[in-house]
Design a protein around this motif. Structure first.
Motif, PDB file in Angstrom:
ATOM      1  N   VAL A 191       0.838  -1.208   0.000  1.00  0.00           N
ATOM      2  CA  VAL A 191       0.000   0.000   0.000  1.00  0.00           C
ATOM      3  C   VAL A 191       0.875   1.260   0.000  1.00  0.00           C
ATOM      4  N   PRO A 192       0.297   2.417  -0.339  1.00  0.00           N
ATOM      5  CA  PRO A 192       1.056   3.673  -0.257  1.00  0.00           C
ATOM      6  C   PRO A 192       1.523   3.932   1.176  1.00  0.00           C
ATOM      7  N   GLU A 193       2.780   4.366   1.305  1.00  0.00           N
ATOM      8  CA  GLU A 193       3.387   4.527   2.623  1.00  0.00           C
ATOM      9  C   GLU A 193       2.632   5.507   3.509  1.00  0.00           C
ATOM     10  N   ASP A 194       2.116   6.597   2.923  1.00  0.00           N
ATOM     11  CA  ASP A 194       1.450   7.598   3.750  1.00  0.00           C
ATOM     12  C   ASP A 194       0.176   7.071   4.387  1.00  0.00           C
ATOM     13  N   CYS A 195      -0.418   6.020   3.814  1.00  0.00           N
ATOM     14  CA  CYS A 195      -1.666   5.467   4.354  1.00  0.00           C
ATOM     15  C   CYS A 195      -1.444   4.654   5.626  1.00  0.00           C
ATOM     16  N   VAL A 196      -0.213   4.242   5.866  1.00  0.00           N
ATOM     17  CA  VAL A 196       0.058   3.393   7.032  1.00  0.00           C
ATOM     18  C   VAL A 196       1.120   3.999   7.943  1.00  0.00           C
ATOM     19  N   SER A 197       1.485   5.261   7.712  1.00  0.00           N
ATOM     20  CA  SER A 197       2.564   5.869   8.503  1.00  0.00           C
ATOM     21  C   SER A 197       2.222   5.904   9.988  1.00  0.00           C
ATOM     22  N   GLU A 198       0.982   6.230  10.321  1.00  0.00           N
ATOM     23  CA  GLU A 198       0.586   6.285  11.732  1.00  0.00           C
ATOM     24  C   GLU A 198       0.581   4.896  12.350  1.00  0.00           C
ATOM     25  N   ALA A 199       0.066   3.914  11.604  1.00  0.00           N
ATOM     26  CA  ALA A 199       0.040   2.544  12.129  1.00  0.00           C
ATOM     27  C   ALA A 199       1.447   2.001  12.317  1.00  0.00           C
ATOM     28  N   VAL A 200       2.359   2.353  11.423  1.00  0.00           N
ATOM     29  CA  VAL A 200       3.751   1.922  11.575  1.00  0.00           C
ATOM     30  C   VAL A 200       4.398   2.625  12.763  1.00  0.00           C
ATOM     31  N   ALA A 201       4.114   3.905  12.944  1.00  0.00           N
ATOM     32  CA  ALA A 201       4.700   4.657  14.063  1.00  0.00           C
ATOM     33  C   ALA A 201       4.265   4.102  15.411  1.00  0.00           C
ATOM     34  N   THR A 202       3.036   3.606  15.494  1.00  0.00           N
ATOM     35  CA  THR A 202       2.526   3.064  16.768  1.00  0.00           C
ATOM     36  C   THR A 202       2.826   1.577  16.937  1.00  0.00           C
ATOM     37  N   GLY A 203       3.399   0.949  15.916  1.00  0.00           N
ATOM     38  CA  GLY A 203       3.713  -0.471  16.005  1.00  0.00           C
ATOM     39  C   GLY A 203       2.565  -1.380  15.641  1.00  0.00           C
ATOM     40  N   THR A 204       1.440  -0.806  15.206  1.00  0.00           N
ATOM     41  CA  THR A 204       0.300  -1.621  14.795  1.00  0.00           C
ATOM     42  C   THR A 204       0.631  -2.415  13.535  1.00  0.00           C
ATOM     43  N   LEU A 205       1.425  -1.813  12.667  1.00  0.00           N
ATOM     44  CA  LEU A 205       1.912  -2.482  11.469  1.00  0.00           C
ATOM     45  C   LEU A 205       3.431  -2.358  11.414  1.00  0.00           C
ATOM     46  N   VAL A 206       4.060  -3.297  10.745  1.00  0.00           N
ATOM     47  CA  VAL A 206       5.520  -3.314  10.604  1.00  0.00           C
ATOM     48  C   VAL A 206       5.860  -3.381   9.114  1.00  0.00           C
ATOM     49  N   LYS A 207       6.818  -2.542   8.699  1.00  0.00           N
ATOM     50  CA  LYS A 207       7.263  -2.564   7.305  1.00  0.00           C
ATOM     51  C   LYS A 207       8.329  -3.633   7.105  1.00  0.00           C
ATOM     52  N   VAL A 208       8.282  -4.267   5.933  1.00  0.00           N
ATOM     53  CA  VAL A 208       9.330  -5.221   5.545  1.00  0.00           C
ATOM     54  C   VAL A 208       9.742  -4.903   4.099  1.00  0.00           C
ATOM     55  N   LEU A 209      10.883  -5.461   3.698  1.00  0.00           N
ATOM     56  CA  LEU A 209      11.417  -5.251   2.346  1.00  0.00           C
ATOM     57  C   LEU A 209      11.603  -3.775   2.032  1.00  0.00           C
ATOM     58  N   ASP A 210      11.962  -2.987   3.030  1.00  0.00           N
ATOM     59  CA  ASP A 210      12.045  -1.543   2.876  1.00  0.00           C
ATOM     60  C   ASP A 210      13.042  -1.137   1.788  1.00  0.00           C
ATOM     61  N   ALA A 211      14.160  -1.855   1.684  1.00  0.00           N
ATOM     62  CA  ALA A 211      15.188  -1.497   0.705  1.00  0.00           C
ATOM     63  C   ALA A 211      14.720  -1.726  -0.733  1.00  0.00           C
ATOM     64  N   TRP A 212      13.686  -2.534  -0.905  1.00  0.00           N
ATOM     65  CA  TRP A 212      13.165  -2.830  -2.236  1.00  0.00           C
ATOM     66  C   TRP A 212      12.027  -1.883  -2.641  1.00  0.00           C
ATOM     67  N   CYS A 213      11.668  -0.979  -1.766  1.00  0.00           N
ATOM     68  CA  CYS A 213      10.535  -0.080  -2.027  1.00  0.00           C
ATOM     69  C   CYS A 213      11.055   1.325  -2.328  1.00  0.00           C
ATOM     70  N   GLU A 214      11.484   1.549  -3.543  1.00  0.00           N
ATOM     71  CA  GLU A 214      12.030   2.841  -3.938  1.00  0.00           C
ATOM     72  C   GLU A 214      10.916   3.788  -4.390  1.00  0.00           C
ATOM     73  N   PRO A 215      11.104   5.085  -4.198  1.00  0.00           N
ATOM     74  CA  PRO A 215      10.069   6.048  -4.622  1.00  0.00           C
ATOM     75  C   PRO A 215       9.991   6.164  -6.142  1.00  0.00           C
ATOM     76  N   PHE A 216       8.846   6.656  -6.605  1.00  0.00           N
ATOM     77  CA  PHE A 216       8.659   6.872  -8.028  1.00  0.00           C
ATOM     78  C   PHE A 216       7.929   8.190  -8.239  1.00  0.00           C
ATOM     79  N   SER A 217       7.774   8.554  -9.497  1.00  0.00           N
ATOM     80  CA  SER A 217       7.183   9.845  -9.838  1.00  0.00           C
ATOM     81  C   SER A 217       5.789  10.003  -9.243  1.00  0.00           C
ATOM     82  N   GLY A 218       5.518  11.181  -8.699  1.00  0.00           N
ATOM     83  CA  GLY A 218       4.252  11.424  -8.026  1.00  0.00           C
ATOM     84  C   GLY A 218       3.100  11.664  -8.987  1.00  0.00           C
TER      85      GLY A 218
END
Length: 297
Positions: free
Chosen positions: A244-271
């Motif tokens: 999913v888009p990172e901004d949609c889960v930023s709060e859940a990740v900050a609180t530990g409700t969700l955890v990101k994986v494969l972060d190095a494989w998730c590069e940004p792209f044109s907006g």
């Protein structure tokens, strides 16, 4: 073609675009019987069938398609010219129709439109949330919003937001049982929450990149959704991994409700970009909109 047939030609265009006499009649403000009578009369005068009618739908015949392709853009240009004349008044007014995906609308377009609407109270905006790759010309939208690399070359694109990225997330309880993927190919051993693409009817493949290496992975799981919020909620419930888009889960990740994986494989792209036909003649309202949404780094 006699002048009194112009209304009938316009009726034909609207019926073909709506694929329905019921919807076309409502849009035109006439009765279905009057609309059907007008189309039938046009066909009789031309001596050719223009529409194929079934109990469920209406579609142009080959002759109808040829005629509509010829006259449709001309009627659209007349309408644009009339709107442009109206816009010579002192106040900026009119209706703009825009199509955008749900994430594009919530994350980028809507925050820009709120101050615009307050600044120009006589401008009306019709927003259609649609995750398909909409044909804005055929569907008569003034503009659409897509990622930069999805826009056709014959369109003008105006960037309206920064780069962003997709991320893979899961609940701590899920990882406690299933472990964490180390590479994108490991996802094929995990339960993943999929999204079906309305445009092609297929399931969206997860796309990753790292150091110029690009990978597309088709994953499987118990759930397939066609909207974003449901995928996030399912991931929070521990039912699988979501992409999913990172901004949609930023709060859940900050609180530990969700955890990101494969972060190095998730590069940004044109907006996101707002795009519109290159031949479009700008109304005053549309010109103000472009000024309001243009991204300022």
């Amino acid at each position: 073609m006699l002048k009194e047939n112009f209304n009938d030609l316009w009726y034909l265009i609207v019926v073909a675009r709506e694929r329905s006499f019921t919807r076309a009649a409502a849009k035109l403000g006439v009765s279905q019987s009057a609309l059907s009578h007008a189309i039938r009369g046009l066909e009789e005068r031309l001596g050719v069938r223009l529409l194929t009618r079934t109990t469920r739908s209406v579609a142009p015949t080959d002759a109808g398609e040829t005629l509509i392709a010829s006259i449709g853009p001309r009627f659209d240009q007349i309408e644009t010219d009339l709107v442009a004349l109206t816009d010579r008044r002192d106040r900026v007014a009119g209706t703009l129709r825009i199509t955008a995906g749900e994430h594009a609308l919530s994350s980028t377009l809507w925050p820009l439109l709120k101050p615009f609407l307050k600044a120009w109270p006589d401008v009306n905006i019709e927003l259609t949330t649609d995750n398909t790759l909409t044909d804005i010309v055929n569907d008569r939208f003034d503009a659409g919003v897509r990622l930069g690399d999805q826009i056709a070359r014959d369109m003008v694109a105006v960037r309206i937001g920064p780069d962003w990225r997709m991320v893979v997330v899961g609940a701590p309880d899920y990882f406690a049982v299933q472990g964490k993927p180390e590479t994108p190919t490991d996802l094929q051993q995990h339960r993943c929450i999929n999204m079906r693409l309305p445009t092609h009817g297929g399931v969206y493949p997860w796309e990753f990149s790292r150091d110029d290496q690009q990978i597309r992975i088709r994953v499987e799981g118990q759930l397939i959704f066609n909207n974003l919020n449901a995928r996030v909620e399912a991931a929070i419930a521990g039912l699988g991994l979501a992409y999913v888009p990172e901004d949609c889960v930023s709060e859940a990740v900050a609180t530990g409700t969700l955890v990101k994986v494969l972060d190095a494989w998730c590069e940004p792209f044109s907006g996101y970009h707002l795009y519109y036909p290159s031949r479009k003649q700008h109304t005053a309202a549309f010109a103000r909109l472009l000024d309001a949404v243009r991204w300022q780094p």
